[in-house]
Design an enzyme around this catalytic site. Sequence first.
Site, mmCIF file in Angstrom:
data_model
loop_
_atom_site.group_PDB
_atom_site.id
_atom_site.type_symbol
_atom_site.label_atom_id
_atom_site.label_comp_id
_atom_site.label_asym_id
_atom_site.label_seq_id
_atom_site.Cartn_x
_atom_site.Cartn_y
_atom_site.Cartn_z
ATOM 1 N N GLU A 196 -27.708 76.321 35.472
ATOM 2 C CA GLU A 196 -27.335 76.403 34.059
ATOM 3 C C GLU A 196 -26.805 77.795 33.774
ATOM 4 O O GLU A 196 -27.484 78.792 34.036
ATOM 5 C CB GLU A 196 -28.501 76.103 33.101
ATOM 6 C CG GLU A 196 -28.001 76.110 31.642
ATOM 7 C CD GLU A 196 -29.069 75.986 30.553
ATOM 8 O OE1 GLU A 196 -28.687 75.829 29.385
ATOM 9 O OE2 GLU A 196 -30.280 76.054 30.863
ATOM 10 N N GLU B 58 -28.360 84.094 33.060
ATOM 11 C CA GLU B 58 -28.317 84.646 31.693
ATOM 12 C C GLU B 58 -27.885 86.103 31.762
ATOM 13 O O GLU B 58 -28.341 86.851 32.613
ATOM 14 C CB GLU B 58 -29.684 84.494 31.020
ATOM 15 C CG GLU B 58 -29.850 85.203 29.690
ATOM 16 C CD GLU B 58 -28.799 84.857 28.639
ATOM 17 O OE1 GLU B 58 -28.537 83.663 28.408
ATOM 18 O OE2 GLU B 58 -28.227 85.793 28.053
ATOM 19 N N ASP C 60 -21.169 80.448 24.124
ATOM 20 C CA ASP C 60 -20.587 81.268 23.051
ATOM 21 C C ASP C 60 -19.146 80.823 22.786
ATOM 22 O O ASP C 60 -18.373 80.639 23.724
ATOM 23 C CB ASP C 60 -20.593 82.750 23.469
ATOM 24 C CG ASP C 60 -22.014 83.293 23.620
ATOM 25 O OD1 ASP C 60 -22.954 82.596 23.200
ATOM 26 O OD2 ASP C 60 -22.178 84.399 24.169
ATOM 27 N N LYS D 166 -11.698 83.982 18.809
ATOM 28 C CA LYS D 166 -10.352 84.586 18.812
ATOM 29 C C LYS D 166 -9.560 84.131 20.040
ATOM 30 O O LYS D 166 -10.087 84.131 21.150
ATOM 31 C CB LYS D 166 -10.454 86.110 18.832
ATOM 32 C CG LYS D 166 -11.048 86.683 17.554
ATOM 33 C CD LYS D 166 -10.832 88.191 17.489
ATOM 34 C CE LYS D 166 -11.373 88.728 16.193
ATOM 35 N NZ LYS D 166 -12.547 89.600 16.387
ATOM 36 N N THR E 67 -31.681 71.234 24.453
ATOM 37 C CA THR E 67 -31.745 72.685 24.581
ATOM 38 C C THR E 67 -32.284 73.226 23.254
ATOM 39 O O THR E 67 -32.375 72.497 22.271
ATOM 40 C CB THR E 67 -30.352 73.281 24.867
ATOM 41 O OG1 THR E 67 -29.626 73.382 23.640
ATOM 42 C CG2 THR E 67 -29.568 72.438 25.857
ATOM 43 N N GLU E 68 -32.567 74.513 23.257
ATOM 44 C CA GLU E 68 -33.064 75.121 22.027
ATOM 45 C C GLU E 68 -32.028 75.006 20.893
ATOM 46 O O GLU E 68 -32.347 74.608 19.770
ATOM 47 C CB GLU E 68 -33.359 76.587 22.316
ATOM 48 C CG GLU E 68 -34.280 77.196 21.306
ATOM 49 C CD GLU E 68 -34.528 78.662 21.615
ATOM 50 O OE1 GLU E 68 -34.248 79.107 22.742
ATOM 51 O OE2 GLU E 68 -35.002 79.348 20.708
ATOM 52 N N TYR E 69 -30.780 75.347 21.210
ATOM 53 C CA TYR E 69 -29.715 75.269 20.201
ATOM 54 C C TYR E 69 -29.463 73.823 19.776
ATOM 55 O O TYR E 69 -29.155 73.566 18.624
ATOM 56 C CB TYR E 69 -28.423 75.882 20.759
ATOM 57 C CG TYR E 69 -28.343 77.382 20.639
ATOM 58 C CD1 TYR E 69 -29.434 78.195 20.903
ATOM 59 C CD2 TYR E 69 -27.150 77.994 20.245
ATOM 60 C CE1 TYR E 69 -29.342 79.573 20.801
ATOM 61 C CE2 TYR E 69 -27.053 79.369 20.131
ATOM 62 C CZ TYR E 69 -28.154 80.155 20.411
ATOM 63 O OH TYR E 69 -28.052 81.524 20.300
ATOM 64 N N GLU E 70 -29.582 72.914 20.722
ATOM 65 C CA GLU E 70 -29.350 71.495 20.405
ATOM 66 C C GLU E 70 -30.360 71.012 19.367
ATOM 67 O O GLU E 70 -29.997 70.320 18.409
ATOM 68 C CB GLU E 70 -29.461 70.675 21.692
ATOM 69 C CG GLU E 70 -29.150 69.197 21.549
ATOM 70 C CD GLU E 70 -29.138 68.494 22.906
ATOM 71 O OE1 GLU E 70 -29.307 69.167 23.960
ATOM 72 O OE2 GLU E 70 -28.962 67.264 22.920
HETATM 73 N N1 SAH Z 1 -28.174 77.326 26.590
HETATM 74 C C1 SAH Z 1 -29.052 77.773 25.530
HETATM 75 C C2 SAH Z 1 -28.547 79.077 24.878
HETATM 76 C C3 SAH Z 1 -27.206 78.984 24.205
HETATM 77 S S1 SAH Z 1 -26.638 80.540 23.546
HETATM 78 C C4 SAH Z 1 -29.239 76.677 24.504
HETATM 79 O O1 SAH Z 1 -28.461 75.724 24.512
HETATM 80 O O2 SAH Z 1 -30.179 76.763 23.713
HETATM 81 C C5 SAH Z 1 -25.535 81.052 24.848
HETATM 82 C C6 SAH Z 1 -26.224 81.901 25.886
HETATM 83 O O3 SAH Z 1 -25.302 82.169 26.931
HETATM 84 C C7 SAH Z 1 -26.683 83.267 25.381
HETATM 85 O O4 SAH Z 1 -28.030 83.470 25.732
HETATM 86 C C8 SAH Z 1 -25.740 84.259 26.057
HETATM 87 O O5 SAH Z 1 -26.340 85.513 26.296
HETATM 88 C C9 SAH Z 1 -25.409 83.530 27.331
HETATM 89 N N2 SAH Z 1 -24.109 83.907 27.906
HETATM 90 C C10 SAH Z 1 -22.938 83.962 27.229
HETATM 91 N N3 SAH Z 1 -21.944 84.338 28.042
HETATM 92 C C11 SAH Z 1 -22.482 84.519 29.272
HETATM 93 C C12 SAH Z 1 -21.955 84.914 30.528
HETATM 94 N N4 SAH Z 1 -20.673 85.228 30.672
HETATM 95 N N5 SAH Z 1 -22.795 84.990 31.578
HETATM 96 C C13 SAH Z 1 -24.111 84.702 31.426
HETATM 97 N N6 SAH Z 1 -24.662 84.325 30.265
HETATM 98 C C14 SAH Z 1 -23.866 84.226 29.187
#
Ligand code: SAH
Length: 216
Positions: free
Chosen positions: A45, A70, A119, A123, A194-197
Site C-alpha cells: 500500500e 508512507e 493526495d 494544480k 481505510t481511515e479516509y474511506e
Molecule cells: N491511505 C490512507 C491515508 C490517505 S492520505 C487512508 O486511505 O486512510 C494519503 C497519505 O499518502 C498521506 O499519509 C501521505 O503522507 C501519503 N503520501 C502522499 N504522497 C506520498 C508519496 N509520494 N510517497 C509516500 N507516501 C505518500
Amino acid sequence: MRLRNVTGSREVIAESRFVVREETLKDCPGTWGQIFGNDRPIYVEIGMGKGQFIHTMAKEHPEINYVGVEKYSTVLLRAVQKMELEELPNLKFIRMDAEEIAEVFGPGEVAKIYLNFSDPWPKDRHAKRRLPSREFLARYDKILAKDGRIEFKTDNRPLFDFAVEELEPAGWKAEVLTYDLHADPVLMEGNVCTEYEEKFSAMGNPICKYVICRSN
Ligand code: SAH
C-alpha cells in the site's frame, strides 16, 4: 496526511523492528522473501497513512505479506504504534517517498499495489506527483508481477477521472470500475475501509474504485 510534530517520531521509526531500515532499502530488491522468511505474495500500500487498512488486511490475510509505504514519519509512527499493540508477522513498513518505489522492489516482485485516498495535487503542474499518474504507473510497471493488479479508491472525483484517463496512454485497463463502491454489494464483499474511506463516506461522499491490469 500531516500530523503535528510528534516528538521523537524519527527516532522511533529508525529503531522500530516493524520498519525496514532506511540505510538497507537499497539492498531490498529481490530479497523480500528473505525479509519475511517465506515466499508468499507481496502486496504494497502506497501512502498508507496511519495504517488502518493495511493492518486489518494483514490480519485477515496471513497468507499474504504486506508492505506499507508512507512518506511522513509522524504519520507512520501511528501505524508502528498499532503494531506494538497488535503485532503481525506479515506486515512491514517503509518510510520513503514512493517516487523511489522501483529502487526498493525487484522486477515483478510485487503482486498487488493499493492506492487509497491519495493526495489530489489539484494544480495541473503537479499532475506528475499524483500517485495514479502515468509517471507513477511506469514505476509500478517495473515492480509488479505480469498478472499483477493495482487497486485505487478515492472520494475525489476529479482525481479519479484523471486516474482513469491515464490508463490507456500508460498501457493499463480497468477490470473493475465504480463511482459508488459502497452501493455495490458484490464489490463490497471483503472490502476493508481505510481511515479516509470511513470519514468521507460518513459525510455522504460516494467512493470511486478501480482495479487495473496491463492492457497486453
Ligand atoms: N491511505 C490512507 C491515508 C490517505 S492520505 C487512508 O486511505 O486512510 C494519503 C497519505 O499518502 C498521506 O499519509 C501521505 O503522507 C501519503 N503520501 C502522499 N504522497 C506520498 C508519496 N509520494 N510517497 C509516500 N507516501 C505518500
